[in-house]
Design an enzyme around this catalytic site. Structure first.
Site, PDB file in Angstrom:
ATOM      1  N   PHE A 287     -12.089  70.296   4.357  1.00 36.75           N
ATOM      2  CA  PHE A 287     -13.297  69.824   5.070  1.00 36.75           C
ATOM      3  C   PHE A 287     -13.374  70.349   6.500  1.00 36.75           C
ATOM      4  O   PHE A 287     -12.461  71.000   6.968  1.00 36.75           O
ATOM      5  CB  PHE A 287     -13.525  68.320   4.957  1.00 36.75           C
ATOM      6  CG  PHE A 287     -12.491  67.372   5.512  1.00 36.75           C
ATOM      7  CD1 PHE A 287     -11.502  67.781   6.375  1.00 36.75           C
ATOM      8  CD2 PHE A 287     -12.552  66.021   5.163  1.00 36.75           C
ATOM      9  CE1 PHE A 287     -10.587  66.881   6.889  1.00 36.75           C
ATOM     10  CE2 PHE A 287     -11.640  65.112   5.665  1.00 36.75           C
ATOM     11  CZ  PHE A 287     -10.661  65.555   6.524  1.00 36.75           C
ATOM     12  N   GLU A 288     -14.505  70.083   7.140  1.00 38.00           N
ATOM     13  CA  GLU A 288     -14.812  70.613   8.485  1.00 38.00           C
ATOM     14  C   GLU A 288     -14.761  72.150   8.484  1.00 38.00           C
ATOM     15  O   GLU A 288     -14.361  72.768   9.472  1.00 38.00           O
ATOM     16  CB  GLU A 288     -13.818  70.068   9.526  1.00 38.00           C
ATOM     17  CG  GLU A 288     -13.742  68.565   9.578  1.00 38.00           C
ATOM     18  CD  GLU A 288     -14.614  67.933  10.644  1.00 38.00           C
ATOM     19  OE1 GLU A 288     -15.080  68.649  11.550  1.00 38.00           O
ATOM     20  OE2 GLU A 288     -14.857  66.726  10.540  1.00 38.00           O
TER      21      GLU A 288
END
Ligand SMILES: Cc1cc2nc3c(=O)[nH]c(=O)nc-3n(C[C@H](O)[C@H](O)[C@H](O)COP(=O)(O)OP(=O)(O)OC[C@H]3O[C@@H](n4cnc5c(N)ncnc54)[C@H](O)[C@@H]3O)c2cc1C
Length: 498
Positions: free
Chosen positions: A274-275
């Site tokens: 993620f990110e």
């Protein structure tokens, strides 16, 4: 963060005060069919008078199951432009459909959120209409800096666990750390922890100081630290042996200290996804690196351009590269003794400088060889990014060690020692990566992967436990549609009554 960066004074007053008072907010970009490539998202925002009407479904919205406020990215179905909106979860039509569960991060309040004819006042548009992806991507730049810091904390924990365990656990008559295979890992872990901490501090301090475009530093810090943290926890688990694989509760249940290793391993795996996943971070940095070349020489490598267009672009290209390219060789002549004030670390800084120029040359050579196909040459591009990240990490440790030395910090001697060890190992990795740029198995792997997909190697899968997976098993689905289909299939009990 999106409101802080792009909100109007009214929006900030209305919503940031609520956030400051404790309101939980969440960021809703991902959808079942859209992850790394958000440009093709399908949630819609149709303008109706003073409102936008939102319809769609968002997946894996962190904090979404308990949030008061959402930042939602949605597309105008007419203009196809994507915009960002502040949406209050108490508004009619916003629904938490499902709470997702994961391998780690068990306490994460993450879910599927649906939007059915949600009326969003036009004042809740963040930034300009059509600037949604910009809002999302710029927001992620600074948001990304939390992960390198978390990873640096994980590394510190791993080091503490391994120091304590390898110093006290006796096997074959000596403490574990006296076995060379373990001691080398311990040394690498100490040097890497110092590097991760230095990278995280450098990127965060640049962000705090302001005035820098920290996109690349944030991406490098996120990518480098998350991968190192994953390697560190893997090493820690190996060094702790069976106790690394055992849960905290089980350790505690049989009277040993509940030292978390397996849980941290489960918790920290998502950091590479993620990110901005590892691959997306590499692509992002690679694009920035070749951007200037594309601006200058784009016309030359554009497959759609004919001889006439290419010839017309040539003078501009030649005049740029005549000034840009030779200094990449010649500047080295001026710097064989540079950075002497960095003491024992000066030679590493000179290596960084030399390698940065070499990397610029190699990127240019790559562009010249692969031309328009460069965009697809991820093997080449990703190696250049790996070199960049190593050089960035070396710079971070050297400047931190120098700062500690200048400030007469009590641990300055230890910092220089660790910086030296880290740079020695990093230099070996950089040299290997440079070699692999032009000597690799990329072409063979491209062919083999195509053969895997075509089914040529499917015989290898014979003999496994057949779970009956079909192409349909890999379809991504909107939960609201799945439920609607199921509801339509269910027998209508009430109407069946006499
Ligand atoms: C616990 C958790 C929390 C999350 N929180 C949020 C949140 O709060 N808000 C939100 O909007 N989203 C959130 N997400 C979604 C997360 O950002 C996505 O999982 C991520 O963007 C990757 O998308 P994907 O999983 O659909 O993978 P895909 O995009 O399907 O990618 C699959 C794999 O292919 C790789 N890949 C994709 N494109 C390329 C390419 N061009 N070149 C090479 N490799 C490629 C990816 O790196 C990945 O390894 C969360 C996810 C999880 C699991």
């Amino acid at each position: 963060q999106p409101l802080k960066l792009f909100g109007t004074p009214e929006q900030k007053k209305k919503y940031l005060t609520r956030c400051a008072a404790g309101a939980i907010s969440a960021f809703a970009l991902t959808e079942p069919h859209v992850g790394s490539d958000p440009a093709s998202l399908s949630t819609t925002a149709e303008r109706e008078g003073d409102y936008y009407v939102l319809n769609g479904e968002k997946l894996w919205c962190t904090g979404g199951t308990i949030a008061e406020l959402l930042v939602v990215m949605a597309r105008n179905p007419k203009t196809k432009k994507i915009s960002a909106f502040v949406v209050e979860t108490s508004w009619p039509g916003v629904k938490v459909e499902y709470r997702c569960r994961f391998m780690g991060l068990k306490a994460l309040a993450n879910g599927v959120i649906s939007f059915k004819d949600v009326r969003v006042p036009k004042e809740n548009l963040i930034g300009q209409e059509g600037s949604g992806l910009k809002v999302a991507l710029i927001t992620l730049n600074t948001g990304r800096l939390t992960l390198p810091a978390i990873c640096s904390g994980i590394a510190k924990h791993c080091l503490e666990v391994c120091r304590g365990w390898t110093g006290s656990r006796i096997q074959w008559g000596v403490p574990l750390w006296k076995h060379e295979a373990i001691s080398h890992r311990l040394a690498d872990m100490a040097a890497t922890t110092f590097a991760m901490d230095s990278v995280s501090r450098l990127a965060s301090q640049m962000a705090d100081r302001g005035g820098y475009d920290i996109r690349l530093e944030a991406a490098a810090a996120k990518e480098w630290n998350t991968v190192r943290a994953w390697e560190m926890i893997d090493q820690t688990l190996q060094i702790r042996g069976g106790r690394g694989y055992e849960t905290e509760l089980s350790l505690q249940g049989r009277g040993e200290t509940p030292i978390a290793v397996e849980r941290i391993m489960r918790d920290c795996r998502i950091n590479l996804i993620f990110e901005g996943s590892s691959e997306v971070m590499h692509l992002f940095m690679a694009r920035e690196a070749v951007d200037k070349h594309l601006q200058v020489a784009g016309a030359m490598i554009d497959a759609n351009n004919g001889f006439k267009e290419k010839a017309a672009a040539l003078p501009k290209i030649l005049s740029f590269y005549a000034k840009w390219y030779p200094p990449l060789w010649l500047r080295g002549l001026r710097t064989p003794f540079a950075y002497r004030d960095f003491g024992p670390l000066a030679r590493h800084l000179r290596f960084v400088e030399r390698s940065a120029r070499k990397l610029a040359r190699e990127s240019f050579h790559g562009m010249a060889v692969y031309q328009a196909k460069m965009e697809r040459k991820q093997g080449f591009l990703f190696r250049t990014v790996d070199i960049v990240m190593e050089l960035f990490a070396m710079t971070a440790v050297i400047s931190r060690a120098r700062h500690m030395t200048d400030g007469r910090a009590p641990d300055a001697g230890s910092a220089v020692e660790l910086a030296n060890l880290f740079c020695q190992s990093s230099r070996r990795r950089v040299i290997r990566l440079f070699r692999d740029l032009w000597s690799n198995d990329d072409a063979s792997k491209n062919a083999a992967a195509a053969n895997v997909i075509a089914g040529r190697h499917a015989w290898l899968e014979e003999g496994r436990l057949n779970l009956g997976l079909t192409p349909e098993s890999f379809q991504t689905k909107f939960l609201t549609q799945v439920r609607a289909t199921e509801a339509a299939r269910e027998p209508k009990v009430a109407s069946a009554k006499p």
